[in-house]
Design a protein around this motif. Structure first.
Motif, PDB file in Angstrom:
ATOM      1  N   GLY A 241       0.799  -1.214   0.000  1.00 57.81           N
ATOM      2  CA  GLY A 241       0.000   0.000   0.000  1.00 57.81           C
ATOM      3  C   GLY A 241       0.833   1.265   0.000  1.00 57.81           C
ATOM      4  N   THR A 242       0.131   2.385  -0.013  1.00 56.52           N
ATOM      5  CA  THR A 242       0.747   3.708   0.057  1.00 56.52           C
ATOM      6  C   THR A 242       0.616   4.216   1.488  1.00 56.52           C
ATOM      7  N   PHE A 243       1.744   4.496   2.130  1.00 60.64           N
ATOM      8  CA  PHE A 243       1.773   4.882   3.535  1.00 60.64           C
ATOM      9  C   PHE A 243       1.901   6.398   3.696  1.00 60.64           C
ATOM     10  N   TYR A 244       1.228   6.916   4.725  1.00 61.12           N
ATOM     11  CA  TYR A 244       1.481   8.285   5.181  1.00 61.12           C
ATOM     12  C   TYR A 244       2.348   8.194   6.427  1.00 61.12           C
ATOM     13  N   ARG A 245       3.467   8.922   6.421  1.00 60.40           N
ATOM     14  CA  ARG A 245       4.393   8.943   7.552  1.00 60.40           C
ATOM     15  C   ARG A 245       4.587  10.381   8.011  1.00 60.40           C
ATOM     16  N   TYR A 246       4.745  10.549   9.333  1.00 61.09           N
ATOM     17  CA  TYR A 246       4.885  11.902   9.888  1.00 61.09           C
ATOM     18  C   TYR A 246       5.859  11.906  11.059  1.00 61.09           C
ATOM     19  N   ALA A 247       6.670  12.955  11.129  1.00 63.34           N
ATOM     20  CA  ALA A 247       7.558  13.183  12.274  1.00 63.34           C
ATOM     21  C   ALA A 247       7.777  14.673  12.417  1.00 63.34           C
ATOM     22  N   THR A 248       8.150  15.081  13.618  1.00 65.29           N
ATOM     23  CA  THR A 248       8.481  16.485  13.848  1.00 65.29           C
ATOM     24  C   THR A 248       9.711  16.591  14.728  1.00 65.29           C
ATOM     25  N   VAL A 249      10.539  17.607  14.458  1.00 64.33           N
ATOM     26  CA  VAL A 249      11.728  17.890  15.249  1.00 64.33           C
ATOM     27  C   VAL A 249      11.472  19.162  16.051  1.00 64.33           C
ATOM     28  N   ASP A 250      11.616  19.079  17.365  1.00 68.58           N
ATOM     29  CA  ASP A 250      11.491  20.235  18.255  1.00 68.58           C
ATOM     30  C   ASP A 250      12.871  20.888  18.354  1.00 68.58           C
ATOM     31  N   LEU A 251      13.053  21.961  17.635  1.00 72.35           N
ATOM     32  CA  LEU A 251      14.369  22.587  17.547  1.00 72.35           C
ATOM     33  C   LEU A 251      14.804  23.205  18.872  1.00 72.35           C
ATOM     34  N   GLU A 252      13.856  23.724  19.612  1.00 69.12           N
ATOM     35  CA  GLU A 252      14.182  24.324  20.916  1.00 69.12           C
ATOM     36  C   GLU A 252      14.638  23.246  21.899  1.00 69.12           C
ATOM     37  N   GLU A 253      13.954  22.107  21.896  1.00 69.98           N
ATOM     38  CA  GLU A 253      14.343  20.996  22.761  1.00 69.98           C
ATOM     39  C   GLU A 253      15.728  20.481  22.369  1.00 69.98           C
ATOM     40  N   LEU A 254      15.965  20.361  21.085  1.00 68.58           N
ATOM     41  CA  LEU A 254      17.247  19.867  20.603  1.00 68.58           C
ATOM     42  C   LEU A 254      18.376  20.813  20.990  1.00 68.58           C
ATOM     43  N   ALA A 255      18.170  22.104  20.788  1.00 66.17           N
ATOM     44  CA  ALA A 255      19.200  23.074  21.154  1.00 66.17           C
ATOM     45  C   ALA A 255      19.457  23.052  22.653  1.00 66.17           C
ATOM     46  N   GLY A 256      18.393  22.872  23.444  1.00 64.38           N
ATOM     47  CA  GLY A 256      18.566  22.787  24.889  1.00 64.38           C
ATOM     48  C   GLY A 256      19.365  21.562  25.301  1.00 64.38           C
ATOM     49  N   ASP A 259      22.983  22.260  24.968  1.00 65.36           N
ATOM     50  CA  ASP A 259      23.460  23.442  25.694  1.00 65.36           C
ATOM     51  C   ASP A 259      23.606  24.655  24.785  1.00 65.36           C
ATOM     52  N   GLY A 260      22.663  24.789  23.851  1.00 68.81           N
ATOM     53  CA  GLY A 260      22.629  25.981  23.010  1.00 68.81           C
ATOM     54  C   GLY A 260      23.538  25.948  21.799  1.00 68.81           C
ATOM     55  N   ASP A 261      24.154  24.808  21.490  1.00 70.58           N
ATOM     56  CA  ASP A 261      25.050  24.704  20.332  1.00 70.58           C
ATOM     57  C   ASP A 261      24.199  24.573  19.063  1.00 70.58           C
ATOM     58  N   LEU A 262      23.930  25.717  18.412  1.00 72.82           N
ATOM     59  CA  LEU A 262      23.039  25.712  17.254  1.00 72.82           C
ATOM     60  C   LEU A 262      23.672  25.064  16.036  1.00 72.82           C
ATOM     61  N   ALA A 263      24.985  25.138  15.908  1.00 72.16           N
ATOM     62  CA  ALA A 263      25.654  24.495  14.773  1.00 72.16           C
ATOM     63  C   ALA A 263      25.480  22.980  14.847  1.00 72.16           C
ATOM     64  N   ALA A 264      25.655  22.420  16.053  1.00 70.34           N
ATOM     65  CA  ALA A 264      25.462  20.988  16.228  1.00 70.34           C
ATOM     66  C   ALA A 264      23.997  20.605  16.039  1.00 70.34           C
ATOM     67  N   ALA A 265      23.090  21.428  16.544  1.00 73.35           N
ATOM     68  CA  ALA A 265      21.662  21.158  16.401  1.00 73.35           C
ATOM     69  C   ALA A 265      21.260  21.145  14.928  1.00 73.35           C
ATOM     70  N   ARG A 266      21.801  22.072  14.167  1.00 73.83           N
ATOM     71  CA  ARG A 266      21.482  22.127  12.732  1.00 73.83           C
ATOM     72  C   ARG A 266      21.963  20.864  12.019  1.00 73.83           C
ATOM     73  N   GLU A 267      23.170  20.432  12.332  1.00 71.72           N
ATOM     74  CA  GLU A 267      23.716  19.228  11.713  1.00 71.72           C
ATOM     75  C   GLU A 267      22.868  18.010  12.042  1.00 71.72           C
ATOM     76  N   LEU A 268      22.451  17.889  13.312  1.00 70.05           N
ATOM     77  CA  LEU A 268      21.657  16.739  13.725  1.00 70.05           C
ATOM     78  C   LEU A 268      20.260  16.775  13.109  1.00 70.05           C
ATOM     79  N   ALA A 269      19.660  17.962  13.043  1.00 72.66           N
ATOM     80  CA  ALA A 269      18.319  18.079  12.466  1.00 72.66           C
ATOM     81  C   ALA A 269      18.321  17.690  10.995  1.00 72.66           C
ATOM     82  N   GLU A 270      19.327  18.137  10.263  1.00 76.41           N
ATOM     83  CA  GLU A 270      19.407  17.796   8.844  1.00 76.41           C
ATOM     84  C   GLU A 270      19.615  16.300   8.656  1.00 76.41           C
ATOM     85  N   ALA A 271      20.471  15.703   9.477  1.00 77.58           N
ATOM     86  CA  ALA A 271      20.710  14.261   9.379  1.00 77.58           C
ATOM     87  C   ALA A 271      19.441  13.482   9.708  1.00 77.58           C
TER      88      ALA A 271
END
Length: 393
Positions: A241-256, A259-271
């Motif tokens: 069949g054809t599946f619908y899939r969904y996920a969300t990334v909480d960027l504020e939670e990830l950055a927290g 410890d506020g490292d936005l460069a690392a958070a960006r790399e992880l979010a993209e991956a």
């Protein structure tokens, strides 16, 4: 001066057609299903798909995490295989390290087992892969004390290894744990709130579970021209069949978590987004090879709240006149997203876009991108654009 992200969430919506397969089974070996809109759909649990995502994610970021009840046994193996420890002493060290964690444990003793009893925690630890080497280093440091110590033979036995040294290692984390989170109530301050939420995947339409009967030929009797029976017979359940899939990334939670490292958070979010879109559970892969790619990927960067579009398929889509559910599913998703945006407003949407195999446009899904990398790159750049604010006078 402080930096603030322009968005809070990245929501990922995927439509993917999977052929005859069994991506996820229940305890009776049956295809997992769900009743939605009064109709039976094929389902793949979030736990199942999340594991496939995590394994792919670990490869992308070059970090790994270990989830196990047998952390002491894993350290024992490292000590014997890589550091030349005698098996009995390594087993004793593993037992003392596991007992020092503070996690309640049980003992596994196999018949004629040469090594000391294996200490198995009643709860799984979830630690960076590097924690195994760190615990082995601690054992090396305390080798003399361990040589003089007794084996852990009862659940009431006390470890000679300092608990605070072991729990400090168990609290360590890496990008995998910062992204997916960790539940470890038995160790103080070891819990990590996950930055991602993953929904159960389900088909956009009604599905039927099919029974595949199979038999295995015995090559020896086949050589004797004996065709009276097979060596083994059985059956397995499959669906498509054809599946619908969904996920969300909480960027504020990830950055927290970082410890506020936005460069690392960006790399992880993209991956994570790459892994979410391209991963596929591996069950029955040798007999089905269901290695398809998504038909469509839709990303929204939001400043307000996560928003799933699963309700687009509460009324199951119908097969197209010339066959197929994929095209109808794409049209349904676009129309529903457009209706939601009209109803809820678009002030919370920082960016909306899509990419896919469909030659036609989908205005409800925002800007069309040439390919997956362009879509994800654009969403991440927008999400991690920062504004600078000064402290109040």
């Amino acid at each position: 001066m402080s930096q603030k992200l322009s968005a809070r969430f990245i929501c990922a919506h995927v439509l993917q057609t999977v052929p005859f397969a069994c991506l996820n089974r229940d305890d009776t070996n049956s295809v997992k299903t769900v009743q939605y809109g009064g109709i039976l759909r094929t389902r793949v649990s979030s736990q199942c798909w999340k594991r496939a995502i995590r394994l792919d994610f670990e490869q992308r970021v070059g970090q790994a995490a270990l989830r196990t009840r047998r952390i002491g046994e894993r350290v024992s193996r490292l000590l014997t295989e890589e550091r030349g420890w005698p098996a009995e002493l390594a087993a004793r060290a593993g037992g003392h390290l596991a007992a020092a964690s503070g996690i309640k444990f049980e003992l596994e003793e196999k018949e004629k087992q040469v090594q000391a009893n294996k200490v198995i925690g009643n709860a799984m630890v979830y630690v960076p892969q590097t924690a195994v080497a760190e615990l082995a280093d601690l054992a090396e440091e305390m080798r003399a004390e361990l040589e003089a110590a007794k084996d852990i033979k009862k659940t009431t036995d006390k470890s000679i290894v300092p608990k605070e040294r072991v729990t400090a290692i168990l609290r360590s984390r890496n990008g995998v744990i910062n992204m997916f989170g960790r539940m470890l109530a038995e160790v103080d301050n070891a819990g990590v709130d996950g930055a991602v939420q993953v929904a159960h995947a389900m088909t956009t339409h009604q599905t039927d579970v099919e029974i595949d009967y199979f038999s295995a030929v015995d090559d020896v009797t086949a050589d004797w021209n004996d065709s009276t029976g097979s060596a083994h017979m059985g059956h397995t359940e499959f669906s498509a069949g054809t599946f619908y899939r969904y996920a969300t990334v909480d960027l504020e939670e990830l950055a927290g978590n970082l410890d506020g490292d936005l460069a690392a958070a960006r790399e992880l979010a993209e991956a994570f987004l790459q892994s979410f879109v391209t991963s596929l559970p591996q069950a029955k892969k040798n007999s089905t090879a269901p290695h398809t790619v998504p038909d469509l990927v839709h990303l929204t960067v939001r400043s307000d709240r996560p928003l799933s579009l699963a309700a687009a398929f509460e009324k199951p889509v119908q097969v197209a006149a010339d066959g197929g559910y994929a095209a109808t599913s794409r049209d349904t998703l676009s129309a529903y997203a457009e209706a939601v945006n009209s109803f809820m407003g678009t002030t919370g949407i920082v960016q909306s876009g899509w990419a896919g195999l469909d030659p036609k446009g989908h205005p409800g899904l925002g800007e069309r991108h040439a390919g997956l990398n362009d879509l994800i790159g654009s969403a991440v750049r927008t999400a991690f654009a920062t504004t600078t604010s000064g402290a109040a006078a």
